[in-house]
Write an enzyme that holds these catalytic residues in place. Structure first.
Site, PDB file in Angstrom:
ATOM      1  N   HIS A 133       0.831  -1.206   0.000  1.00 40.14           N
ATOM      2  CA  HIS A 133       0.000   0.000   0.000  1.00 40.14           C
ATOM      3  C   HIS A 133       0.866   1.257   0.000  1.00 40.14           C
ATOM      4  CE1 HIS A 133      -3.376   2.628   1.348  1.00 40.14           C
ATOM      5  NE2 HIS A 133      -2.406   3.233   2.011  1.00 40.14           N
ATOM      6  N   GLU A 134       1.886   1.278   0.856  1.00 42.57           N
ATOM      7  CA  GLU A 134       2.731   2.468   0.955  1.00 42.57           C
ATOM      8  C   GLU A 134       3.579   2.664  -0.307  1.00 42.57           C
ATOM      9  OE1 GLU A 134       2.183   4.574   3.182  1.00 42.57           O
ATOM     10  OE2 GLU A 134       0.895   3.296   4.415  1.00 42.57           O
ATOM     11  N   HIS A 137       1.582   4.406  -3.005  1.00 40.04           N
ATOM     12  CA  HIS A 137       1.478   5.864  -2.898  1.00 40.04           C
ATOM     13  C   HIS A 137       2.598   6.545  -3.688  1.00 40.04           C
ATOM     14  CE1 HIS A 137      -1.860   6.565  -0.248  1.00 40.04           C
ATOM     15  NE2 HIS A 137      -1.357   5.860   0.750  1.00 40.04           N
ATOM     16  N   GLU A 194      -6.076   6.851  -1.086  1.00 40.67           N
ATOM     17  CA  GLU A 194      -5.973   5.682  -0.226  1.00 40.67           C
ATOM     18  C   GLU A 194      -6.575   4.453  -0.898  1.00 40.67           C
ATOM     19  OE1 GLU A 194      -4.546   5.147   2.764  1.00 40.67           O
ATOM     20  OE2 GLU A 194      -3.666   7.139   2.605  1.00 40.67           O
TER      21      GLU A 194
END
Length: 273
Positions: A133-134, A137, A194
């Site tokens: 997920h990070e 980004h 997100e």
């Protein structure tokens, strides 16, 4: 009278210039979403590198060889699935000794994981979900988008101030722009980012051979950790846990084949905490 006309034209020119800047900065994210990026990647990367250096000065790194080995094992497996087209060949991973239940990735190839996260991400699969997920980004250039949105918002508010009339009108404009800037621009973009990172991160972890179904368990754990005290979704930059879990479950049919292919090709991570 002439001075007043000239001032009006100057103010109109400011708005036209801002509009041109915003239009020139329009881009498309990896998922096909329109996004605003006003700054060169090199500048954003440098900001990320400098921020990471400062964080390493301010927050102690974990001295546990076991913890560092575990986190790096998971991180490198997920990083290996980042397509070469993104141009990030080297990632620095640091485990910070902190009770924060969090992790992050910064432009310039920097990843930070707080030891507090390991109390909620209970196994390698759940940790991979967070790291994926990070990383997403960064790959989607959300940092550039956030900086650009903040810049455009503040510039627009300054222009509105110049265009406004008496004090009463200034107060009305600021009241409208203040709500609009926070709820109408910044927060929705945050929620969209997100959700986009969730989808892209799920793909990365599955291709690395981590079980994507564990991402759902992770967010269930997060909900328990919050103890039901999380902010309402419409006032948060993050999707609610319920919505996030629903979105992840909907994507499982797409990502499970990635996971199965990874296992068939021998990608079966064995990272031990």
């Amino acid at each position: 009278m002439q001075i007043s006309k000239n001032n009006t034209w100057i103010k109109i020119s400011m708005l036209v210039g801002l509009s041109s800047l915003v239009l020139a900065g329009c881009s498309t994210s990896p998922t096909g979403r329109s996004q605003l990026k006003l700054f060169p990647s090199t500048q954003i990367n440098q900001m990320g590198i400098q921020s990471f250096a400062q964080m390493k000065e301010d927050t102690p790194a974990s001295k546990s060889g076991e913890t560092n080995g575990y986190v790096n094992c998971v991180a490198q497996k997920v990083i290996a699935q980042v397509p070469a087209k993104y141009g990030i060949s080297n990632w620095e991973v640091v485990v910070f000794d902190s009770e924060q239940v969090n992790a992050f990735a910064l432009p310039g190839g920097k990843v930070g994981v707080y030891t507090g996260l390991l109390e909620v991400a209970e196994n390698q699969h759940q940790l991979a979900a967070v790291i994926g997920h990070e990383l997403a980004h960064v790959l989607a250039e959300h940092g550039n988008e956030r900086v650009s949105t903040a810049f455009a918002t503040q510039t627009a508010m300054a222009a509105a101030y110049q265009l406004s009339g008496d004090v009463k009108h200034k107060q009305e404009i600021f009241a409208l722009l203040g709500v609009g800037a926070q709820v109408g621009i910044s927060l929705p973009f945050g929620r969209i980012q997100e959700s986009e990172a969730d989808a892209m991160g799920l793909d990365l972890m599955a291709k690395a051979g981590f079980d994507p179904k564990e991402s759902v368990t992770l967010w269930q754990n997060m909900g328990k950790k919050a103890g039901g005290k999380a902010q309402p979704e419409f006032l948060s930059t993050h999707p609610s846990n319920k919505r996030r879990i629903n979105d992840l479950n909907k994507r499982m049919a797409k990502v499970m084949p990635y996971f199965e292919q990874a296992r068939a090709e021998g990608r079966s991570p064995q990272c031990k905490a």
